[in-house]
Design an enzyme around this catalytic site. Structure first.
Site, PDB file in Angstrom:
ATOM      1  N   LYS A  99       0.841  -1.204   0.000  1.00  0.00           N
ATOM      2  CA  LYS A  99       0.000   0.000   0.000  1.00  0.00           C
ATOM      3  C   LYS A  99       0.871   1.247   0.000  1.00  0.00           C
ATOM      4  CE  LYS A  99      -3.821  -2.366   2.212  1.00  0.00           C
ATOM      5  NZ  LYS A  99      -4.459  -2.802   3.453  1.00  0.00           N
ATOM      6  N   GLN A 128      -4.431  -1.163   9.575  1.00  0.00           N
ATOM      7  CA  GLN A 128      -4.337  -2.538   9.064  1.00  0.00           C
ATOM      8  C   GLN A 128      -4.904  -3.514  10.093  1.00  0.00           C
ATOM      9  OE1 GLN A 128      -3.227  -3.448   5.911  1.00  0.00           O
ATOM     10  NE2 GLN A 128      -3.974  -5.470   6.502  1.00  0.00           N
ATOM     11  N   ASP A 182     -11.149   3.269   3.913  1.00  0.00           N
ATOM     12  CA  ASP A 182     -11.517   1.850   3.898  1.00  0.00           C
ATOM     13  C   ASP A 182     -13.036   1.675   3.926  1.00  0.00           C
ATOM     14  OD1 ASP A 182      -9.623  -0.108   3.589  1.00  0.00           O
ATOM     15  OD2 ASP A 182      -8.982  -0.113   5.692  1.00  0.00           O
TER      16      ASP A 182
END
Ligand code: NAD
Length: 311
Positions: free
Chosen positions: A65, A109, A132
């Site tokens: 990422k 994460q 997200d």
């Protein structure tokens, strides 16, 4: 034989668009309410990735990422915290990132270590930086059919782009079956398909006669986490099959102790029947990171008072 849906190609196209928007943002400058565009005050999309602990798979995801964010021309920051970091310290960091005008996207994460309440941490992210799409504001918008103003979770958003490439944007009259009801994939996927006018059924571990149900699908999405569960005779001839699963299985044919990645769909069998199908790897996987970049540049555009770009 079916058409192979090339996720790497579509992901590369998304990343190219993100790069173009990023240079556009730098050229346009900041547009403040009441002030209009302020030339010279360049906006650089900023993505903060937070990782707690040393889970090897998470480390790989986070590194990918951060690398793609840099490739897009973003301001990319990574916060790597020790596995014993307390919840309060993590919440403090989220608060700081929420308040930092250089950051437009915050990604925590998952999974977090057991002593931290993941839900509490995720919900602490400002919805306008929740790239997200996991905060209740964004979940609620998607559920209410406001998918054009929500941040949509990256994996289903990417899967939807792949479906659009094959079937177009309006899926009126088509039956979709989503196998899996997770908050990260199954449920948002179902909402996106519904927004595109599909007739949607969500199947899960308690569903009866899954094979027969799957065979009704013009669009079949598998997001289960069970290697090669969906067999060829589960697939309606001509269906579009989207395999979200990523499973590592032993591959003794490659040598002792070797492994390989497979999806939730038995690719060899399903490819004989489907109209179009995503491979694993090279299907949905690359789309997830690309859509994270897309969401971050969208957030930066909105923060700069510019129109929301479409992907
Ligand atoms: P999850 O474990 O949260 O959810 C799995 C879902 O599958 C559950 O809703 C469960 O009810 C259902 N299920 C389990 N066994 C079943 C069965 N026998 N029959 C029918 N349904 C069953 O998983 P998730 O986070 O949604 O991920 C699903 C898969 O997608 C995993 O393989 C994961 O690695 C993969 N994934 C891939 C990406 C990507 O970038 N491509 C992103 C996220 C998840």
């Amino acid at each position: 034989m079916s058409t192979v849906i090339d996720g790497r190609k579509t992901a590369a196209e998304v990343v190219e668009k993100v790069k173009a928007l990023t240079s556009d943002l730098a050229a346009k400058g900041f547009s403040a309410p009441g002030l209009g565009v302020v030339p010279g005050l360049a906006v650089v999309p900023g993505l903060a990735v937070v990782i707690v602990g040393e889970d090897p798979a998470s480390q790989v995801y986070v590194a990918n990422k951060s690398r793609t964010a840099k490739e897009c021309g973003f301001h990319s920051v990574q916060h790597t915290l020790a596995a014993d970091t307390g919840e309060a310290d993590l919440l403090k960091l989220i608060g700081e990132l929420n308040a930092d005008p250089a950051i437009h996207g915050i990604l925590v994460q998952l999974p977090l270590p057991g002593h931290i309440d993941s839900g509490k941490v995720i919900q602490a992210i400002a919805p306008e930086k929740d790239v997200d799409g996991f905060t209740y504001v964004n979940v609620g918008k998607l559920g209410a059919g406001e998918s054009t103003t929500a941040f949509v979770p990256c994996t289903p958003a990417g899967s939807m782009l792949l479906i659009e490439r094959v079937r177009g944007r309006d899926l009126s009259g088509l039956n979709a079956v989503v196998i899996g009801r997770s908050n990260i994939v199954g449920k948002p996927m179902a909402n996106l398909l519904l927004a595109a006018n599909c007739t949607v059924t969500v199947a899960h571990s308690r569903t009866k006669d899954l094979a027969a149900l799957a065979r009704t699908a013009d669009i079949l999405v598998a997001a289960v986490g069970r290697p090669e569960m969906v067999k060829g005779d589960w697939v309606k001839p001509g269906a579009t099959v989207i395999d979200v699963g990523i499973n590592r299985i032993p591959a003794p044919e490659k040598g002792e102790g070797k492994t390989r990645l497979v999806g939730d769909v038995d690719y060899a069998q399903a490819a004989e029947v489907a109209g179009a199908i995503t491979p694993v790897p090279g299907g949905v996987g690359p789309m997830t990171i690309a859509m994270l970049m897309a969401n971050t540049v969208v957030s930066a555009c909105l923060a700069a008072g510019l129109a929301r770009p479409e992907f």
